[in-house]
Design an enzyme around this catalytic site. Structure first.
Site, PDB file in Angstrom:
ATOM      1  N   CYS A 470       0.828  -1.275   0.032  1.00 50.38           N
ATOM      2  CA  CYS A 470       0.005   0.100   0.062  1.00 50.38           C
ATOM      3  C   CYS A 470       0.914   1.265  -0.029  1.00 50.38           C
ATOM      4  CB  CYS A 470      -1.015  -0.061   1.319  1.00 50.38           C
ATOM      5  SG  CYS A 470      -2.477   1.178   1.067  1.00 50.38           S
ATOM      6  N   HIS A 601      -3.551  -5.174  -0.173  1.00 47.67           N
ATOM      7  CA  HIS A 601      -3.051  -5.697   1.285  1.00 47.67           C
ATOM      8  C   HIS A 601      -2.999  -7.304   1.405  1.00 47.67           C
ATOM      9  CE1 HIS A 601      -2.865  -1.779   3.748  1.00 47.67           C
ATOM     10  NE2 HIS A 601      -3.631  -1.413   2.859  1.00 47.67           N
ATOM     11  N   GLU A 603      -1.613  -9.332   3.018  1.00 49.14           N
ATOM     12  CA  GLU A 603      -1.567  -9.828   4.524  1.00 49.14           C
ATOM     13  C   GLU A 603      -2.897 -10.448   4.903  1.00 49.14           C
ATOM     14  OE1 GLU A 603      -1.687  -5.295   5.283  1.00 49.14           O
ATOM     15  OE2 GLU A 603      -0.978  -6.881   3.818  1.00 49.14           O
TER      16      GLU A 603
END
Length: 649
Positions: A470, A601, A603
Site C-alpha cells: 500500500c 494488502h 496480508e
C-alpha cells in the site's frame, strides 16, 4: 504443551448433567477426536439422484451458537479461544461461521487509531472491522463479511434509522426490547450467511462478546444473547466464559468466582469456563471453581501458556471440549460431510503438525526483517495481520522470524531535530543495512513518510530484498522518481496539501469524496491482472493471469509518469481490470534480487500453512537471495491456488 497421544474415547459418553437418581436417555455419541475417524464413518448424506434436492431429509433444523465471553480483565485471548473452538468444530465436518460483538460506539473500526485499537482488518466486501475477525478467518479458513462484526454504533444507527422512517409506529424506542431485539435479528441474519466458500448455511456460529463482563456498554449484548438462548429450543446455545487464574502463592479463584457471579446476576449461567493461566490449572483449583460457580468439574478447561497459539486447538481437544459441546448442543442432529481435499489446515493432526513446524522454525536460523513502520508503539496488534503473514512465510521456509522494529521518523532529517536525532538516524540505517530484507507497510498521513521513502531507496541501491504494501508501494514509486527520473520534488498529493510540488506521482483517486472519512476508500476484494506471466508477481501466484486481493487506499499511482518510469526499468506488472490503476510494481530479477511493491494488502488473505505469495517470496528471498529464480520457478510449477484465483478453472 506436549503432543502426547490423546486417550482413547468410549463410543458413548456418560451424561454428566442429569441427576444421578433419575435414569437418563442415551447420550449422543462422542465426536471422533480426529477427522480421519469421521472419514471412515458411514456416510450420513443420501446418495445423489436427480431428485435429491427435493427429497433429501431435513436434518439441519437451525444454526447452533457458541458464545465466548471474558471476565476479570481484557486481553485474555477470547479471539484465540473462539477461533480454536471453531477450527476444531470445522475439523469435525461442521460448517462454521463467526460473529464479533464490539460494545464500542464507533460504527466500525475504520477510523480507530492503531495505537489504541490495533489494526483495521479489511474483509472481502470492504468491511473495516476488528482485528479478531482476522483471527477467525486465519484459523477457521473463512471469508467473512461486514455483518459479521456488530458494534454498538452500528446497531444504534440501524435502530434510529428505523425510528426515523416510522417503523416503530409511534412506540417509545428503548434498549429493551428494541435494541436487544435488533441485536438478535442481526445475529440470526448474519449466522445464516455462508462464509466457508460453499453456498450452504452454517451449522454452528461462533460469537465472541468483546469487552469484559461487568462493563456497562456490553450489557445490551448480554441481555440480547440471554433472550436469544431462551427464544430457541433447548441445546441451541452454549456459553463459554474465559477467565483469569492468577498465581500468587498458588492459583487464586476469587477473580473467576466474582466474574461468574456478575454473569449470573445478568441472567446467564456459563456452560464451560476456560481458565487462562501461566501454568496448567490444578485439580483442586478446578474443583473449587466448579463448586463456587455451579458448574461440573469436567467443564473447567485449562488454557495455560503454550509455545505458540497453534497448539491451542490441540490443548482444547485434549480436554474434550468438542465432546462437551456435542452434549450441550446435541450436534448429532447436524449432518457432517467430509470436505473435498484442499490445502487448508482442517484436522487435529493438521494443527498438531503445523504447531510442530512452528516450534521447529523457532529453533532454526533467523531471517532478519527490518520493519519500517509508523505505528510501532502500538505493539504487535497495530500490524497483527502483517506479522502473521511474515510468520506464515518464515515457517514455510523453515526460518525463525526476527523483526527489527525501525520507527520511520528515525530515518528522517529535518531542521527542528534534537541532539539525539543524528544518532537515532545512524542506528536506524545500520539496522537497515544489517537486515536480510526491508519491509514497508501501509499507513496514513505524512508522519514518517520521508523515512519510509529513504528505506525504499536504500533497498533498491543496496540490492536488498524489499516488499512494500500500500503506502510501501507509493513510497517505492516516489523514491524511484526522485533517484532515477531526477525529480527531487516527487511526492504524493496526500503529503502536499499546499500543492508546492509539480510532480505528484501519487494522486487522489478521482471518484473518492473529500468531505467524509469513514468507509470512503477503495475497499475490499478487487481483481488484479498481470500483464505477463513471466513477471515476478505472476510467478509468485503460480503463474496466474489474474488474482483477487483486498484493497484499502484513497491514493493511487499517477499514470502520467508510467512511460518515463518504464523506460528507466521499473515494471508495472499488475493492474486493475480497467488497466488504468497500477497495483504491482517490480524490478527485474536480473537487476535486483527481489524488489516488489503492491497497492493491495496481501496480508489479509495469508493463512497458516498457506502463506501470502508476496510475503512468501519476500521472506524466501531474504533467506536466500541467490535462489529467487528457483523459488519463483517452483511457485509456477505448483500453479495457482484458488484462494487467490476464485472462479478460475
Amino acid at each position: 504443551m506436549a503432543d502426547a497421544p490423546l486417550p482413547e474415547r468410549p463410543s458413548k459418553l456418560r451424561k454428566v448433567d442429569s441427576a444421578v437418581s433419575e435414569p437418563s436417555p442415551s447420550p449422543p455419541p462422542a465426536l471422533p477426536d480426529d477427522f480421519e475417524e469421521l472419514l471412515q464413518a458411514p456416510a450420513q448424506v443420501p446418495p445423489h439422484s436427480p431428485a435429491t434436492a427435493a427429497f433429501r431429509p431435513q436434518v439441519e433444523k437451525f444454526t447452533k451458537y457458541v458464545v465466548v465471553s471474558g471476565g476479570v480483565c481484557s486481553s485474555l485471548g477470547k479471539g484465540v479461544a473462539t477461533s480454536s473452538i471453531g477450527a476444531l468444530l470445522r475439523g469435525h465436518g461442521f460448517r462454521v461461521t463467526a460473529i464479533k460483538l464490539d460494545p464500542y460506539i464507533n460504527v466500525d473500526a475504520g477510523l480507530m487509531s492503531p495505537y489504541e485499537h490495533g489494526e483495521v482488518y479489511v474483509l472481502d466486501d470492504g468491511g473495516e472491522t476488528d482485528l479478531d475477525l482476522g483471527n477467525y478467518e486465519r484459523m477457521m479458513f473463512l471469508s467473512l463479511g461486514r455483518d459479521n462484526n456488530l458494534t454498538t454504533g452500528k446497531i444504534y444507527e440501524h435502530v434510529i434509522k428505523k425510528e426515523r422512517r416510522g417503523e416503530y409506529l409511534g412506540k417509545t424506542v428503548q434498549v429493551v426490547p428494541h435494541i436487544t431485539g435488533a441485536i438478535i435479528e442481526w445475529i440470526n441474519d448474519a449466522a445464516q450467511n455462508a462464509t466457508d466458500g460453499s453456498s450452504l448455511r452454517p451449522q454452528i456460529c461462533m460469537i465472541e462478546l468483546g469487552g469484559t463482563i461487568g462493563d456497562i456498554e456490553s450489557m445490551p449484548f448480554i441481555e440480547a444473547l440471554r433472550q436469544l438462548k431462551f427464544s430457541m429450543p433447548e441445546n441451541s446455545l452454549a456459553w463459554c466464559h474465559c477467565s483469569y487464574i492468577p498465581n500468587m502463592s498458588g492459583q487464586k479463584t476469587k477473580p473467576t468466582q466474582h466474574s461468574v457471579k456478575t454473569l449470573l446476576g445478568l441472567g446467564v449461567q456459563p456452560d464451560i469456563i476456560i481458565c487462562r493461566s501461566p501454568d496448567p490449572v490444578e485439580e483442586m483449583t478446578r474443583k473449587k471453581i466448579a463448586n463456587q460457580c455451579n458448574i461440573q468439574v469436567n467443564r473447567i478447561i485449562s488454557a495455560h501458556d503454550v509455545k505458540n497459539l497453534f497448539h491451542v486447538p490441540g490443548l482444547l481437544a485434549q480436554q474434550h471440549i468438542t465432546i462437551l459441546l456435542n452434549n450441550l448442543l446435541d450436534l448429532d442432529g447436524q449432518t457432517r460431510t467430509p470436505p473435498e481435499p484442499d490445502t487448508t489446515l482442517r484436522t487435529l493432526a493438521d494443527w498438531k503438525r503445523f504447531a510442530k513446524q512452528v516450534d521447529e522454525a523457532a529453533d532454526a536460523k533467523p531471517v532478519v526483517i527490518a520493519f519500517v513502520g509508523k505505528y510501532n508503539k502500538g505493539g504487535d496488534d497495530a500490524y497483527q495481520s502483517v506479522i502473521a503473514a511474515l510468520h506464515h512465510a518464515a515457517v514455510a521456509v523453515k526460518r525463525r522470524l526476527q523483526i527489527e522494529w525501525i520507527d520511520a521518523t528515525h530515518l528522517e532529517k529535518n531542521d527542528c531535530e534534537d541532539e539525539a536525532a543524528p544518532n537515532r538516524r545512524r542506528d536506524a540505517e545500520a539496522l537497515l543495512q544489517a537486515a536480510d530484507g526491508i519491509f514497508v507497510p501501509g499507513g496514513f498521513g505524512d508522519r514518517g513518510v520521508e523515512g519510509k521513502t529513504k528505506a525504499a531507496s536504500f533497498a533498491r541501491a543496496w540490492k536488498k530484498p524489499y516488499l512494500g504494501v500500500c503506502l510501501g508501494m507509493q513510497v517505492a514509486v516516489i523514491a524511484f522518481a526522485r533517484d532515477v527520473l531526477g525529480l527531487p520534488g516527487a511526492t504524493s498529493e496526500e503529503f502536499d496539501k499546499d500543492q508546492k510540488s509539480k510532480d505528484h506521482v501519487i494522486m487522489y483517486m478521482p471518484e473518492i469524496a473529500k468531505d467524509t472519512m469513514g468507509a470512503n476508500m477503495r475497499l475490499g476484494s478487487r481483481w488484479v491482472e498481470f500483464k505477463s506471466s513471466d513477471s515476478l508477481g505472476s510467478g509468485l501466484y503460480g503463474g496466474a493471469s489474474r488474482i483477487m486481493e483486498r484493497h484499502r487506499h484513497r491514493y493511487e499511482f499517477n499514470v502520467d509518469y508510467k512511460e518515463r518510469m518504464e523506460a528507466k526499468g521499473l515494471i508495472f506488472s499488475g493492474q486493475d481490470e480497467s488497466k488504468a490503476r497500477m497495483d504491482v510494481v517490480e524490478l527485474p530479477i536480473s537487476e535486483h534480487p527481489f524488489y516488489l511493491a503492491v497497492q493491495f494488502h496481501p496480508e489479509y488473505k495469508s493463512r497458516p500453512g498457506m502463506p501470502s505469495p508476496p510475503f512468501f517470496g519476500f521472506v524466501a528471498a531474504a533467506s536466500n537471495p541467490g535462489g529467487v529464480k528457483e523459488m519463483v520457478t517452483d511457485c509456477r510449477r505448483k500453479g495457482p491456488i484458488t484462494h487467490w484465483t476464485p472462479f478460475q478453472i
